[in-house]
Motif scaffolding. Structure first.
Motif, PDB file in Angstrom:
ATOM      1  N   THR A 151      29.874  25.310  56.833  1.00 32.90           N
ATOM      2  CA  THR A 151      30.932  24.964  55.887  1.00 32.90           C
ATOM      3  C   THR A 151      32.295  25.267  56.484  1.00 32.90           C
ATOM      4  O   THR A 151      33.229  24.468  56.369  1.00 32.90           O
ATOM      5  CB  THR A 151      30.742  25.724  54.560  1.00 32.90           C
ATOM      6  N   PHE A 152      32.438  26.421  57.141  1.00 36.34           N
ATOM      7  CA  PHE A 152      33.696  26.781  57.791  1.00 36.34           C
ATOM      8  C   PHE A 152      34.096  25.694  58.784  1.00 36.34           C
ATOM      9  O   PHE A 152      35.240  25.233  58.790  1.00 36.34           O
ATOM     10  CB  PHE A 152      33.548  28.135  58.501  1.00 36.34           C
ATOM     11  N   GLN A 153      33.148  25.285  59.616  1.00 28.34           N
ATOM     12  CA  GLN A 153      33.444  24.278  60.628  1.00 28.34           C
ATOM     13  C   GLN A 153      33.826  22.938  59.992  1.00 28.34           C
ATOM     14  O   GLN A 153      34.756  22.269  60.440  1.00 28.34           O
ATOM     15  CB  GLN A 153      32.252  24.110  61.569  1.00 28.34           C
ATOM     16  N   ARG A 154      33.133  22.562  58.967  1.00 28.40           N
ATOM     17  CA  ARG A 154      33.407  21.291  58.290  1.00 28.40           C
ATOM     18  C   ARG A 154      34.782  21.305  57.606  1.00 28.40           C
ATOM     19  O   ARG A 154      35.516  20.334  57.646  1.00 28.40           O
ATOM     20  CB  ARG A 154      32.295  21.010  57.280  1.00 28.40           C
ATOM     21  N   GLU A 155      35.132  22.426  57.003  1.00 27.81           N
ATOM     22  CA  GLU A 155      36.357  22.526  56.217  1.00 27.81           C
ATOM     23  C   GLU A 155      37.599  22.883  57.026  1.00 27.81           C
ATOM     24  O   GLU A 155      38.699  22.458  56.677  1.00 27.81           O
ATOM     25  CB  GLU A 155      36.196  23.570  55.103  1.00 27.81           C
ATOM     26  N   PHE A 156      37.438  23.663  58.093  1.00 25.61           N
ATOM     27  CA  PHE A 156      38.612  24.244  58.750  1.00 25.61           C
ATOM     28  C   PHE A 156      38.756  23.954  60.235  1.00 25.61           C
ATOM     29  O   PHE A 156      39.694  24.431  60.863  1.00 25.61           O
ATOM     30  CB  PHE A 156      38.610  25.764  58.547  1.00 25.61           C
TER      31      PHE A 156
END
Length: 176
Positions: free
Chosen positions: A62-67
């Motif tokens: 999720t971190f990679q996808r969002e940020f």
């Protein structure tokens, strides 16, 4: 230049830094969950260890996808964002060295100055050393000008201050 009540990486009189608070929260959520997985494994709670390990992997995704952009740039182009992403292994392996390079470039562009607050400061030197920038870590560590770890020492501090500039160069307590 000491700026009362402003964030080091903020614009103008911003009291909060530029790092997206959702990025910070997600990074620490991933880190905390990773620690829970490791602790569960140590005390023999295998089922919980697997559950927390999977949750941590989901949070990293999720971190990679969002940020994180496809080229590895972080949504918040700040020292704190890069430090947390690197310290907590939130980036894919192939993007980490470039992220460390961007972190160092920002530090050097500012005259070898940190712009993290307490959220990122404790991870800064270990991350720099881990990614091969021992010289930059030492340059930051030995810096005596504001903002730095040694600035408070030059002002007579015997403890860690709550802010980089709690005491002003003229010896007065920062009114902020």
């Amino acid at each position: 230049d000491i700026r009362a009540e402003t964030a080091l990486d903020g614009n103008g009189n911003a009291k909060i830094g530029l790092t997206d608070t959702d990025l910070i929260a997600t990074a620490f959520y991933a880190y905390s969950t990773t620690l829970l997985a490791e602790a569960a494994a140590v005390i023999g709670r295998s089922r919980e260890a697997v559950e927390y390990k999977q949750l941590a992997a989901n949070i990293r995704s999720t971190f990679q996808r969002e940020f994180v952009t496809a080229s590895g740039r972080l949504a918040s182009n700040t020292q704190t964002a890069y430090v947390l992403a690197l310290a907590f292994d939130l980036l894919p392996e192939e993007q980490r060295s470039e992220a460390a390079r961007r972190l160092v470039a920002d530090i050097r562009r500012r005259g070898t100055q940190l712009t993290t607050g307490f959220v990122g400061a404790s991870y800064l030197c270990p991350v720099l050393v881990r990614f091969g920038y021992l010289d930059v870590a030492y340059d930051l560590l030995m810096r005596q000008e504001y903002p730095s770890w040694l600035y408070p020492v030059t002002q007579g501090a015997t403890t860690i201050w709550e802010r980089w500039d709690s005491m002003l160069p003229n010896g007065e307590v920062n009114p902020g």
